[in-house]
Design a protein around this motif. Structure first.
Motif, PDB file in Angstrom:
ATOM      1  N   THR A 194       8.218  32.464 -57.312  1.00  0.00           N
ATOM      2  CA  THR A 194       7.952  32.244 -55.891  1.00  0.00           C
ATOM      3  C   THR A 194       6.456  32.337 -55.587  1.00  0.00           C
ATOM      4  OG1 THR A 194       8.151  34.578 -55.266  1.00  0.00           O
ATOM      5  CG2 THR A 194      10.183  33.276 -55.333  1.00  0.00           C
ATOM      6  N   GLN A 248      18.060  30.445 -53.142  1.00  0.00           N
ATOM      7  CA  GLN A 248      19.238  29.786 -52.585  1.00  0.00           C
ATOM      8  C   GLN A 248      19.717  30.495 -51.317  1.00  0.00           C
ATOM      9  OE1 GLN A 248      19.053  31.373 -55.488  1.00  0.00           O
ATOM     10  NE2 GLN A 248      19.088  29.847 -57.116  1.00  0.00           N
ATOM     11  N   PHE A 295      14.594  32.981 -47.739  1.00  0.00           N
ATOM     12  CA  PHE A 295      13.522  32.018 -47.503  1.00  0.00           C
ATOM     13  C   PHE A 295      12.335  32.369 -48.383  1.00  0.00           C
ATOM     14  CE2 PHE A 295       9.691  30.460 -45.382  1.00  0.00           C
ATOM     15  CZ  PHE A 295       9.994  29.104 -45.351  1.00  0.00           C
ATOM     16  N   ARG A 337       9.261  30.325 -50.446  1.00  0.00           N
ATOM     17  CA  ARG A 337       8.616  29.097 -50.899  1.00  0.00           C
ATOM     18  C   ARG A 337       8.362  29.245 -52.384  1.00  0.00           C
ATOM     19  NH1 ARG A 337       2.912  26.091 -49.173  1.00  0.00           N
ATOM     20  NH2 ARG A 337       3.157  24.425 -50.716  1.00  0.00           N
ATOM     21  N   ASP A 371       5.249  24.183 -54.918  1.00  0.00           N
ATOM     22  CA  ASP A 371       6.414  23.306 -54.934  1.00  0.00           C
ATOM     23  C   ASP A 371       6.069  21.832 -54.756  1.00  0.00           C
ATOM     24  OD1 ASP A 371       5.689  23.419 -52.288  1.00  0.00           O
ATOM     25  OD2 ASP A 371       7.568  24.277 -51.571  1.00  0.00           O
ATOM     26  N   TYR A 374       8.605  21.543 -60.350  1.00  0.00           N
ATOM     27  CA  TYR A 374      10.047  21.636 -60.168  1.00  0.00           C
ATOM     28  C   TYR A 374      10.497  22.866 -60.952  1.00  0.00           C
ATOM     29  CZ  TYR A 374      14.895  19.844 -60.017  1.00  0.00           C
ATOM     30  OH  TYR A 374      16.230  19.669 -59.796  1.00  0.00           O
ATOM     31  N   ALA A 422      18.193  21.949 -54.718  1.00  0.00           N
ATOM     32  CA  ALA A 422      17.729  22.093 -53.342  1.00  0.00           C
ATOM     33  C   ALA A 422      16.332  22.674 -53.317  1.00  0.00           C
ATOM     34  CB  ALA A 422      18.675  22.990 -52.543  1.00  0.00           C
ATOM     35  N   CYS A 423      15.477  22.114 -52.471  1.00  0.00           N
ATOM     36  CA  CYS A 423      14.122  22.630 -52.253  1.00  0.00           C
ATOM     37  C   CYS A 423      13.319  22.736 -53.551  1.00  0.00           C
ATOM     38  CB  CYS A 423      14.166  23.977 -51.548  1.00  0.00           C
ATOM     39  SG  CYS A 423      15.013  23.935 -49.957  1.00  0.00           S
TER      40      CYS A 423
END
Length: 235
Positions: free
Chosen positions: A127, A169, A172, A174, A178, A182, A196-197
């Motif tokens: 993260t 998942q 929150f 980030r 990103d 990936y 996702a995201c």
């Protein structure tokens, strides 16, 4: 470009490695194991399954000498004597001996985060919050950041935002850069692959407490160029 066969959380299911051996070797170039080899529902006193799983992992690592492996929170909880859900006091010595043996077999291929092309592989995800707090704003090169993260221990990594604990998942977070990278993770059980995201979650072999499958119990191959994943076909 690389096609990566991904082995997610094993949790005392050594047959997952047997399953991986049946995947057509022409269909992938690399293998990444996402961690959490040990612990499962009601298995805390079954030392034989801990030993069998870790022995099977060591054999797989020896046979696939370029495979890359990630530490999971359950794995390092024994190395660091950090109790958590699923930790087995009875299995501690067996787990530590088995993981130490695996470390010797892998000779540096067992880390917290691996990078292949512009894809990051870790147990739970790298993260932005963790990197900024642990590496600071001055460290910009990805190789330097990963080298520092991979040298970290309990003090830095035993926190919710770390690559062995994060749950993007559900929370929150980030993900680190990103717009460039990936990520592929396990850690959080899903029924089907969850993309996702910018994070592909593949913890597909987890079970309910009665032992029945929660995920689809399939292996997947990721194309690091297109970021597309496909089910691994067994021979």
């Amino acid at each position: 470009m690389s096609r990566v066969l991904i082995i997610p959380d094993v949790h005392l299911k050594p047959w997952i490695f047997d399953m991986a051996e049946k995947v057509n070797k022409e269909s992938y170039d690399d293998i990444v194991v996402l961690g959490d080899l040990v612990d499962d529902w009601g298995m805390g006193s079954n030392l034989d399954i801990y030993k069998a799983t870790l022995d099977r992992a060591a054999k797989f690592g020896k046979d696939h000498e370029t495979s890359l492996w990630c530490y999971g929170n359950h794995d390092v909880s024994y190395l660091w004597d950090a109790m958590e859900s699923g930790y087995s006091v009875q299995a501690r010595i067996t787990a530590v001996e088995g993981i130490n043996k695996l470390e010797r077999v892998l000779e540096g291929r067992l880390k917290f985060v691996h990078k292949i092309d512009d894809v990051l592989f870790s147990h739970a995800g790298l993260t932005e919050t963790f990197v900024l707090h642990s590496c600071g704003y001055h460290m910009n090169e990805i190789e330097d950041i990963l080298a520092k993260v991979n040298r970290m221990g309990k003090q830095e990594l035993w926190r919710d935002s770390s690559p062995i604990w994060a749950r993007p998942q559900h929370d929150f977070y980030r993900m680190f850069r990103d717009d460039i990278f990936y990520q592929v993770v396990g850690h959080t059980p899903v029924e089907e692959p969850l993309d996702a995201c910018g994070v592909l979650t593949l913890d597909l072999f987890s079970t309910y407490s009665d032992g029945s499958p929660y995920g689809n119990q399939k292996l997947y191959i990721l194309d690091t160029e297109t970021k597309e994943h496909k089910e691994a076909i067994l021979l």
